[in-house]
Design a protein around this motif. Structure first.
Motif, PDB file in Angstrom:
ATOM      1  N   ALA A  56       0.864  -1.180   0.000  1.00  0.00           N
ATOM      2  CA  ALA A  56       0.000   0.000   0.000  1.00  0.00           C
ATOM      3  C   ALA A  56       0.895   1.223   0.000  1.00  0.00           C
ATOM      4  O   ALA A  56       1.831   1.308   0.802  1.00  0.00           O
ATOM      5  CB  ALA A  56      -0.916   0.013   1.223  1.00  0.00           C
ATOM      6  N   ALA A  57       0.641   2.156  -0.900  1.00  0.00           N
ATOM      7  CA  ALA A  57       1.490   3.334  -1.035  1.00  0.00           C
ATOM      8  C   ALA A  57       0.596   4.553  -1.226  1.00  0.00           C
ATOM      9  O   ALA A  57      -0.337   4.524  -2.036  1.00  0.00           O
ATOM     10  CB  ALA A  57       2.439   3.180  -2.224  1.00  0.00           C
ATOM     11  N   ALA A  58       0.877   5.608  -0.497  1.00  0.00           N
ATOM     12  CA  ALA A  58       0.021   6.794  -0.571  1.00  0.00           C
ATOM     13  C   ALA A  58       0.842   8.046  -0.339  1.00  0.00           C
ATOM     14  O   ALA A  58       1.858   8.034   0.356  1.00  0.00           O
ATOM     15  CB  ALA A  58      -1.104   6.702   0.463  1.00  0.00           C
ATOM     16  N   VAL A  59       0.378   9.152  -0.915  1.00  0.00           N
ATOM     17  CA  VAL A  59       0.981  10.460  -0.695  1.00  0.00           C
ATOM     18  C   VAL A  59      -0.126  11.497  -0.626  1.00  0.00           C
ATOM     19  O   VAL A  59      -1.147  11.369  -1.305  1.00  0.00           O
ATOM     20  CB  VAL A  59       1.990  10.819  -1.809  1.00  0.00           C
ATOM     21  CG1 VAL A  59       1.305  10.918  -3.169  1.00  0.00           C
ATOM     22  CG2 VAL A  59       2.734  12.102  -1.479  1.00  0.00           C
ATOM     23  N   GLY A  60       0.070  12.507   0.215  1.00  0.00           N
ATOM     24  CA  GLY A  60      -0.908  13.579   0.311  1.00  0.00           C
ATOM     25  C   GLY A  60      -2.132  13.184   1.108  1.00  0.00           C
ATOM     26  O   GLY A  60      -2.059  12.358   2.021  1.00  0.00           O
ATOM     27  N   LEU A  61      -3.268  13.763   0.749  1.00  0.00           N
ATOM     28  CA  LEU A  61      -4.497  13.593   1.509  1.00  0.00           C
ATOM     29  C   LEU A  61      -5.358  12.473   0.941  1.00  0.00           C
ATOM     30  O   LEU A  61      -5.429  12.281  -0.272  1.00  0.00           O
ATOM     31  CB  LEU A  61      -5.314  14.887   1.486  1.00  0.00           C
ATOM     32  CG  LEU A  61      -4.625  16.157   2.020  1.00  0.00           C
ATOM     33  CD1 LEU A  61      -5.554  17.353   1.866  1.00  0.00           C
ATOM     34  CD2 LEU A  61      -4.202  15.978   3.459  1.00  0.00           C
ATOM     35  N   SER A  62      -6.030  11.744   1.834  1.00  0.00           N
ATOM     36  CA  SER A  62      -7.088  10.838   1.397  1.00  0.00           C
ATOM     37  C   SER A  62      -8.296  11.678   1.028  1.00  0.00           C
ATOM     38  O   SER A  62      -8.363  12.891   1.314  1.00  0.00           O
ATOM     39  CB  SER A  62      -7.449   9.860   2.511  1.00  0.00           C
ATOM     40  OG  SER A  62      -8.061  10.558   3.594  1.00  0.00           O
ATOM     41  N   ALA A  63      -9.286  11.061   0.401  1.00  0.00           N
ATOM     42  CA  ALA A  63     -10.496  11.793   0.024  1.00  0.00           C
ATOM     43  C   ALA A  63     -11.187  12.375   1.260  1.00  0.00           C
ATOM     44  O   ALA A  63     -11.618  13.536   1.258  1.00  0.00           O
ATOM     45  CB  ALA A  63     -11.440  10.874  -0.746  1.00  0.00           C
ATOM     46  N   ALA A  64     -11.254  11.578   2.326  1.00  0.00           N
ATOM     47  CA  ALA A  64     -11.928  12.047   3.543  1.00  0.00           C
ATOM     48  C   ALA A  64     -11.155  13.202   4.171  1.00  0.00           C
ATOM     49  O   ALA A  64     -11.752  14.186   4.632  1.00  0.00           O
ATOM     50  CB  ALA A  64     -12.072  10.899   4.536  1.00  0.00           C
ATOM     51  N   GLU A  65      -9.826  13.105   4.206  1.00  0.00           N
ATOM     52  CA  GLU A  65      -9.016  14.182   4.774  1.00  0.00           C
ATOM     53  C   GLU A  65      -9.171  15.461   3.968  1.00  0.00           C
ATOM     54  O   GLU A  65      -9.257  16.565   4.537  1.00  0.00           O
ATOM     55  CB  GLU A  65      -7.547  13.765   4.811  1.00  0.00           C
ATOM     56  CG  GLU A  65      -7.220  12.720   5.868  1.00  0.00           C
ATOM     57  CD  GLU A  65      -5.816  12.178   5.716  1.00  0.00           C
ATOM     58  OE1 GLU A  65      -5.265  11.685   6.724  1.00  0.00           O
ATOM     59  OE2 GLU A  65      -5.256  12.225   4.596  1.00  0.00           O
ATOM     60  N   ALA A  66      -9.192  15.331   2.649  1.00  0.00           N
ATOM     61  CA  ALA A  66      -9.334  16.509   1.798  1.00  0.00           C
ATOM     62  C   ALA A  66     -10.678  17.190   2.014  1.00  0.00           C
ATOM     63  O   ALA A  66     -10.770  18.424   2.073  1.00  0.00           O
ATOM     64  CB  ALA A  66      -9.165  16.110   0.331  1.00  0.00           C
ATOM     65  N   GLU A  67     -11.723  16.390   2.153  1.00  0.00           N
ATOM     66  CA  GLU A  67     -13.049  16.971   2.396  1.00  0.00           C
ATOM     67  C   GLU A  67     -13.101  17.655   3.755  1.00  0.00           C
ATOM     68  O   GLU A  67     -13.670  18.752   3.887  1.00  0.00           O
ATOM     69  CB  GLU A  67     -14.115  15.879   2.291  1.00  0.00           C
ATOM     70  CG  GLU A  67     -14.353  15.405   0.863  1.00  0.00           C
ATOM     71  CD  GLU A  67     -15.292  14.211   0.794  1.00  0.00           C
ATOM     72  OE1 GLU A  67     -15.646  13.673   1.872  1.00  0.00           O
ATOM     73  OE2 GLU A  67     -15.660  13.821  -0.330  1.00  0.00           O
ATOM     74  N   ARG A  68     -12.500  17.030   4.768  1.00  0.00           N
ATOM     75  CA  ARG A  68     -12.484  17.651   6.091  1.00  0.00           C
ATOM     76  C   ARG A  68     -11.705  18.964   6.087  1.00  0.00           C
ATOM     77  O   ARG A  68     -11.991  19.877   6.864  1.00  0.00           O
ATOM     78  CB  ARG A  68     -11.877  16.694   7.125  1.00  0.00           C
ATOM     79  CG  ARG A  68     -12.807  15.564   7.532  1.00  0.00           C
ATOM     80  CD  ARG A  68     -12.345  14.900   8.810  1.00  0.00           C
ATOM     81  NE  ARG A  68     -11.052  14.267   8.677  1.00  0.00           N
ATOM     82  CZ  ARG A  68     -10.865  12.996   8.304  1.00  0.00           C
ATOM     83  NH1 ARG A  68     -11.922  12.226   8.032  1.00  0.00           N
ATOM     84  NH2 ARG A  68      -9.641  12.488   8.214  1.00  0.00           N
ATOM     85  N   ALA A  69     -10.723  19.065   5.210  1.00  0.00           N
ATOM     86  CA  ALA A  69      -9.919  20.283   5.108  1.00  0.00           C
ATOM     87  C   ALA A  69     -10.641  21.381   4.325  1.00  0.00           C
ATOM     88  O   ALA A  69     -10.106  22.484   4.175  1.00  0.00           O
ATOM     89  CB  ALA A  69      -8.575  19.979   4.466  1.00  0.00           C
ATOM     90  N   GLY A  70     -11.824  21.075   3.818  1.00  0.00           N
ATOM     91  CA  GLY A  70     -12.619  22.091   3.139  1.00  0.00           C
ATOM     92  C   GLY A  70     -12.440  22.171   1.640  1.00  0.00           C
ATOM     93  O   GLY A  70     -12.950  23.099   1.002  1.00  0.00           O
ATOM     94  N   HIS A  71     -11.734  21.202   1.048  1.00  0.00           N
ATOM     95  CA  HIS A  71     -11.542  21.217  -0.397  1.00  0.00           C
ATOM     96  C   HIS A  71     -12.776  20.646  -1.115  1.00  0.00           C
ATOM     97  O   HIS A  71     -13.458  19.758  -0.584  1.00  0.00           O
ATOM     98  CB  HIS A  71     -10.317  20.385  -0.786  1.00  0.00           C
ATOM     99  CG  HIS A  71      -9.034  20.898  -0.236  1.00  0.00           C
ATOM    100  ND1 HIS A  71      -8.391  22.029  -0.709  1.00  0.00           N
ATOM    101  CD2 HIS A  71      -8.243  20.428   0.777  1.00  0.00           C
ATOM    102  CE1 HIS A  71      -7.289  22.228  -0.027  1.00  0.00           C
ATOM    103  NE2 HIS A  71      -7.166  21.273   0.882  1.00  0.00           N
TER     104      HIS A  71
END
Length: 477
Positions: free
Chosen positions: A372-387
């Motif tokens: 499993a490899a990831a960078v930046g925000l997950s979809a849920a994190e991005a939504e919580r950040a107001g994007h």
């Protein structure tokens, strides 16, 4: 160490983070001392990144061979545990740090072996390995690079049970017949993968509802499926209430939250990390012993008069990853050099002396099967950040390069798009061999590459990287 006890910079902790701070300070022409109480090279070299990946790589190589017709027929046995452990020992230099100690001396820094703690502004008191005591004074900066230690819950019977932490899990010279792993994060799933491949009967006890809770939900789901296929008993929603190991030897009995008893030969607690700052003298400069250290983007500790104290790497709690700590070290070391020369460092967003990637583009790989490899925000994190975001998914098994990589390839990719700016906020890949895909995603996220421009970065055919084309096609509709 030379006769003088005064330096421009004193670094406490000689792990990869402290080494990089010292290297950058020396490159700026600053006299530097590095204090280390254990092995030069730190946790990553001897008890974390290197030994854990050395344990995991043979399992991945064997799994890859078994996924390809023609190759799987040539695989006639299981891993040679003794050979794997011996190879692991080689990557840790058999827990000797002569080479890394010579590197510190080679950059022109003084290595002081002993336990260092703050003793007021710009002073570090060192109880040396020889039983003496030194006081080191810093003209410009003291950098705390002491990292973290494993957190073990205060459960009834835990002391007598003598549980493994990540150190024992990566350093054991024997394969336990039965291993209970408590936790659902990166250390838990990686060590479950490694020891199952080496022959242990592994039970993974996860208090929450899924694995890898900080990643996209599908990452934990696919990793759980992979562990189950390998024979790991994965139990979510399961807590440990107490432990029994009479006399501190023999099998250990875990009493689970519902009263069930589980017997194992060893139990590993992979339940998080705490800052290694309890015995650091923080109280002498107005800070709370044992606390995480709050820093700005140059890694300078906030709230310390004079701005001379820095905390770099895990101790500042920004991103508990070796590569991020080394990145911070390069930033902090250069900023210290600028300030020592009387210049204000460039701390603008994405400036030369601002650890901006800690907020926006942190990459991480989990070396399980599948990876499993990831960078930046997950979809849920991005939504919580107001994007305002759109998540675009792709079945990796439908990509030609992936189907050639492994028969019946199972995997998934997701990119999280900032709809207002037309750039990527995050990318996640899950599947065999996806670790090497991650840096392309990191460049796209950190560089804020517009999707219209990314369309012209043509992936080679037939490689797994063609997933980028499929994701962009799906986004365009």
């Amino acid at each position: 160490m030379g006769a003088s006890d005064t330096y421009d910079v004193v670094v406490i902790g000689a792990g990869p983070v402290g080494e990089n701070v010292a290297d950058r300070a020396r490159a700026a022409g600053l006299a530097t001392a590095v204090v280390e109480s254990e092995l030069v090279g730190g946790e990553c070299s001897y008890w974390a990144c290197m030994p854990s990946k050395a344990l995991l790589r043979p399992a991945a190589a064997l799994a890859d061979a078994r996924r390809v017709a023609g190759a799987r027929e040539a695989v006639t046995g299981e891993l040679d545990a003794a050979a794997v452990l011996a190879r692991r020992d080689g990557f840790t230099s058999h827990w000797h740090d002569d080479g890394q100690a010579d590197w510190v001396k080679g950059i022109g820094a003084d290595l002081v072996r002993g336990h260092g703690r703050l003793d007021g502004p710009r002073r570090v008191l060192v109880d040396t390995a020889e039983g003496g005591r030194l006081v080191l004074t810093a003209r410009h900066a003291v950098a705390v690079c002491t990292g973290t230690r494993a957190a073990v819950p205060d459960l009834p019977g835990v002391a007598e049970a003598r549980p493994w932490t990540s150190r024992e899990a990566t350093g054991s010279h024997t394969v336990p017949g039965r291993l209970a792993v408590v936790g659902g994060g990166v250390v838990a799933v990686e060590m479950a993968t490694a020891w199952r491949a080496l022959g242990s009967a592994v039970t993974l006890l996860v208090r929450g509802g899924r694995l890898l809770p900080r990643m996209e939900p599908f990452a934990g789901e696919l990793v759980a499926e992979g562990l189950a296929r390998a024979g790991v008993d994965v139990r979510t929603g399961t807590s440990v209430a107490e432990l029994h190991r009479p006399g501190g030897s023999g099998p250990v009995t875990l009493v689970l939250g519902g009263g069930e008893r589980l017997e194992a030969d060893e139990v590993l607690f992979a339940t998080g990390r705490v800052p290694h700052t309890a015995d650091l003298g923080l109280e002498t400069v107005g800070l709370e012993p044992g606390s995480w250290l709050d820093v700005d983007d140059t890694c300078r500790v906030r709230g310390v008069e004079g701005g001379w104290l820095y905390a770099v790497g895990d101790a500042n709690h920004r991103a508990l990853l070796t590569h991020q700590g080394k990145y911070q070290a390069r930033i902090a070391g250069a900023a210290i050099g600028e300030r020592a020369a009387g210049r204000e460092p460039d701390t603008a967003p994405w400036g030369a002396h601002a650890a901006t990637a800690d907020h926006a583009a942190v990459p991480q790989v989990v070396f399980t099967d599948p990876e499993a490899a990831a960078v930046g925000l997950s979809a849920a994190e991005a939504e919580r950040a107001g994007h305002r975001v759109r998540a675009v998914d792709q079945d990796l098994g439908a990509v030609a390069g992936a189907s050639l990589y492994a028969d019946g390839y199972r995997g998934r990719a997701r990119m999280v798009v900032d709809e207002d700016r037309g750039v990527l906020l995050g990318v996640t890949f899950v599947g065999p061999g996806v670790a090497e895909l991650l840096h392309s995603a990191t460049v796209a996220v950190a560089g804020e590459v517009p999707l219209d421009r990314l369309w012209h970065a043509v992936p080679s055919y037939p490689t797994v990287s063609e997933v980028w084309l499929r994701l962009l096609e799906a986004y365009r509709g």
